[in-house]
Design a protein around this motif. Structure first.
Motif, PDB file in Angstrom:
ATOM      1  N   GLN A 372      43.843 -20.253 -33.357  1.00  0.00           N
ATOM      2  CA  GLN A 372      43.761 -21.584 -32.615  1.00  0.00           C
ATOM      3  C   GLN A 372      42.613 -21.368 -31.422  1.00  0.00           C
ATOM      4  N   LYS A 374      42.937 -21.824 -28.132  1.00  0.00           N
ATOM      5  CA  LYS A 374      43.271 -20.680 -27.017  1.00  0.00           C
ATOM      6  C   LYS A 374      43.066 -19.248 -27.440  1.00  0.00           C
ATOM      7  N   GLU A 375      43.516 -18.830 -28.545  1.00  0.00           N
ATOM      8  CA  GLU A 375      43.172 -17.423 -28.977  1.00  0.00           C
ATOM      9  C   GLU A 375      41.927 -16.904 -29.015  1.00  0.00           C
ATOM     10  N   CYS A 377      39.213 -18.212 -27.450  1.00  0.00           N
ATOM     11  CA  CYS A 377      38.845 -18.314 -26.024  1.00  0.00           C
ATOM     12  C   CYS A 377      39.164 -16.715 -25.278  1.00  0.00           C
ATOM     13  N   GLU A 378      40.358 -16.581 -25.412  1.00  0.00           N
ATOM     14  CA  GLU A 378      41.020 -15.186 -24.903  1.00  0.00           C
ATOM     15  C   GLU A 378      40.174 -13.929 -25.356  1.00  0.00           C
ATOM     16  N   LEU A 430      35.096 -22.778 -24.330  1.00  0.00           N
ATOM     17  CA  LEU A 430      36.134 -23.329 -23.470  1.00  0.00           C
ATOM     18  C   LEU A 430      35.576 -24.834 -24.023  1.00  0.00           C
ATOM     19  N   TYR A 433      36.349 -25.559 -27.911  1.00  0.00           N
ATOM     20  CA  TYR A 433      37.673 -25.569 -28.550  1.00  0.00           C
ATOM     21  C   TYR A 433      38.847 -26.266 -27.682  1.00  0.00           C
ATOM     22  N   GLU A 434      38.224 -27.208 -26.603  1.00  0.00           N
ATOM     23  CA  GLU A 434      39.247 -27.951 -25.996  1.00  0.00           C
ATOM     24  C   GLU A 434      39.866 -28.987 -26.788  1.00  0.00           C
TER      25      GLU A 434
END
Length: 559
Positions: A372, A374-375, A377-378, A430, A433-434
């Motif tokens: 996903q 968030k994953e 981006c981290e 960011l 993938y927002e």
């Protein structure tokens, strides 16, 4: 004493391989080198690519070459120019301290006069591709009637590329008392036939099981809708910021499209396909080997013979029709004792084909969820921080600029400075993938009605393409296809992969879109862009598959 020293190799060779970083022999080297130093019996060796096969046959052959004889004593055949050059380079490195061994490398697409000169200088070891090697034999420039060793490297690949007739032409001129060494990653019936025809009671060495994948490779699959294939590929690349891999596509057109999209989206990628000139191909490969490219998008035909170390990933943009193709693809990573990952992007209707590959390689594929936003981006954020932390700063070079930089940023405190820096570098991930959607498909809760809507256009295109048009032509999407009858089928060893390979081989330099392929027991059908209809008929006029003449003709379209 190391195992290499205990094998009986000369000190000059031990010194050379020590300089190359050889510490302990690989399993195939441990089994093959002592045997070849002590025996003149024929040998069949089954091992994946990247297991050290060149040293397995090269070290004992180099040791036994008679430097007083200025004529070919060893002939090594490989399927591609790249592999032939790599083998020749390795043999040169192994023998660098011996000083008197001449090695000639023969391949098409290069000045034949230079290769003839190399032979005339007294080459004792000849490495070549089957086509150019046979050409020089017919010209009387290469004499193989007194060779002591014949090596068939990547024998299964040579057969799948249609070199059976060339091999027959070469082998008939070689002496019966030579030692024949056959190296292959898989053991199809054609390899068994070669062993039975040209070898005498061969000794068999096997590293791992026959026709299985490498033990160092993990096999993953992502289940997605077909329309989300490229999105999934980008997410795989983004979650692996240090990826160094090959992406395999089915056709030249798809290879170009995927590579162009990746480059337009800012990825460090390029394409390798049959439309490239040799100079362009060499340039792309030099960049990839030098790790100036992270991802190489390629067809199976274009990627044959590539010998690239340290690949982290192999990505199957499409699952190949032939499980043995998957074995060769996945074997390009997880080499020399290192770990690798082979990823396959599939949709639900391909699950059956995936199970066929699992049975062939004797391993289970692990279903992995497409990451996903968030994953990703981290992962990218902490990769950036790691790079910043570990970068080596050249104080001398940067010093003149620092006073201005300090003054410019003096109004920011430490925390704000870090935030500004991270945001500049990290903003694109960011932003992209927002709100990114989940593109995974749930095997259990799979909504066939939804998938039907997603694929409605594809079904409509397939339906329209089945309507007959004049001249045996059908339309699909943006292409109008010509449908051909192909005179060979499953009983002749034909597969969809075989037909794709033959189209690419018989029509080099042409960007031909391939349509549907149907393989039946005694014959087959295939489609190509109708703009190349006449080219296809001409190209297949004298075509052969494993010694069998191939006939094609325009077919009446399916009704």
């Amino acid at each position: 004493m190391s195992l290499f020293e205990s094998m009986g190799l000369r000190s000059e060779i031990l010194s050379a391989i020590q300089d190359l970083g050889f510490i302990e022999p690989t399993p195939i080297q441990e089994k093959a080198v002592p045997f070849l130093l002590e025996s003149d019996q024929d040998m069949v060796a089954l091992a994946q690519t990247g297991t050290g096969k060149t040293a397995a046959f090269g070290l004992p052959i180099i040791q036994q070459i008679d430097t007083n004889i200025k004529a070919p004593q060893a002939l090594i055949l490989s399927p591609t120019r790249e592999l032939a050059m790599q083998i020749a380079n390795d043999l040169s490195n192994f023998s660098k301290n011996l000083g008197k061994i001449n090695i000639a490398v023969l391949y098409g697409g290069a000045d034949i006069r230079k290769q003839i000169t190399a032979l005339e200088k007294g080459a004792q070891v000849v490495v070549g591709t089957p086509g150019r090697t046979l050409d020089l034999i017919k010209r009387g420039k290469l004499r193989v009637n007194e060779i002591q060793w014949l090596v068939l490297d990547e024998a299964d690949e040579m057969l799948s590329m249609g070199f059976k007739d060339d091999l027959d032409g070469i082998l008939k001129d070689t002496p019966a008392e030579k030692q024949t060494l056959l190296f292959s990653a898989t053991m199809p019936s054609e390899i068994v036939s070669i062993a039975n025809t040209y070898m005498s009671d061969p000794y068999e060495i096997s590293v791992g099981k026959k026709n299985t994948g490498s033990e160092n490779v993990e096999h993953h699959y992502y289940l997605i809708h077909a329309k989300d294939r490229y999105l999934a590929l980008k997410r795989v690349a983004d979650i692996n910021p240090n990826i160094y891999g090959i992406i395999f596509c089915r056709t030249r057109m798809e290879t170009k499209e995927v590579a162009d999209k990746l480059m337009q989206d800012g990825y460090n990628a390029d394409a390798l396909h049959g439309d490239l000139s040799q100079a362009q191909r060499d340039h792309v490969m030099a960049r990839f080997r030098g790790k100036h490219l992270q991802m190489l998008v390629a067809t199976d035909v274009a990627a044959r013979g590539l010998d690239v170390n340290d690949l982290t990933h192999v990505i199957n943009y499409n699952l190949p029709d032939d499980p043995e193709v998957y074995i060769h693809r996945s074997g390009r990573t997880g080499r020399a004792g290192k770990k690798g990952i082979s990823i396959t992007l599939i949709h639900l209707r391909e699950k059956g084909k995936l199970r066929d590959v699992e049975r062939k390689i004797g391993k289970k594929f692990v279903k992995v969820n497409v990451p996903q936003g968030k994953e990703i981006c981290e992962k990218q954020l902490f990769n950036l921080i790691d790079k910043v932390e570990k970068v080596e700063v050249n104080d001398e070079q940067i010093a003149p600029f620092m006073p201005v930089i300090y003054k410019k940023l003096s109004w920011l405190d430490r925390e704000d400075l870090i935030k500004h820096f991270v945001w500049v570098e990290f903003n694109r991930f960011l932003t992209y993938y927002e709100g990114a959607k989940d593109i995974n498909v749930d095997e259990n809760g799979y909504d066939e009605r939804r998938d039907g809507r997603d694929d409605r256009k594809d079904r409509k295109d397939r339906k329209n393409s089945s309507r007959p048009e004049r001249g045996g032509k059908g339309r699909r999407g943006d292409y109008q296809f010509s449908r051909f009858f192909f005179s060979l089928g499953k009983k002749n060893g034909i597969s969809k992969r075989s037909i794709i390979d033959m189209i690419n081989q018989q029509m080099p330099g042409k960007s031909v879109e391939i349509g549907s392929i149907e393989v039946l027991k005694g014959f087959s059908f295939f489609e190509v862009d109708n703009r190349f209809e006449k080219d296809a008929i001409k190209a297949f006029k004298n075509a052969r598959f494993k010694g069998q003449k191939v006939n094609i003709e325009i077919a009446n379209h399916k009704k």
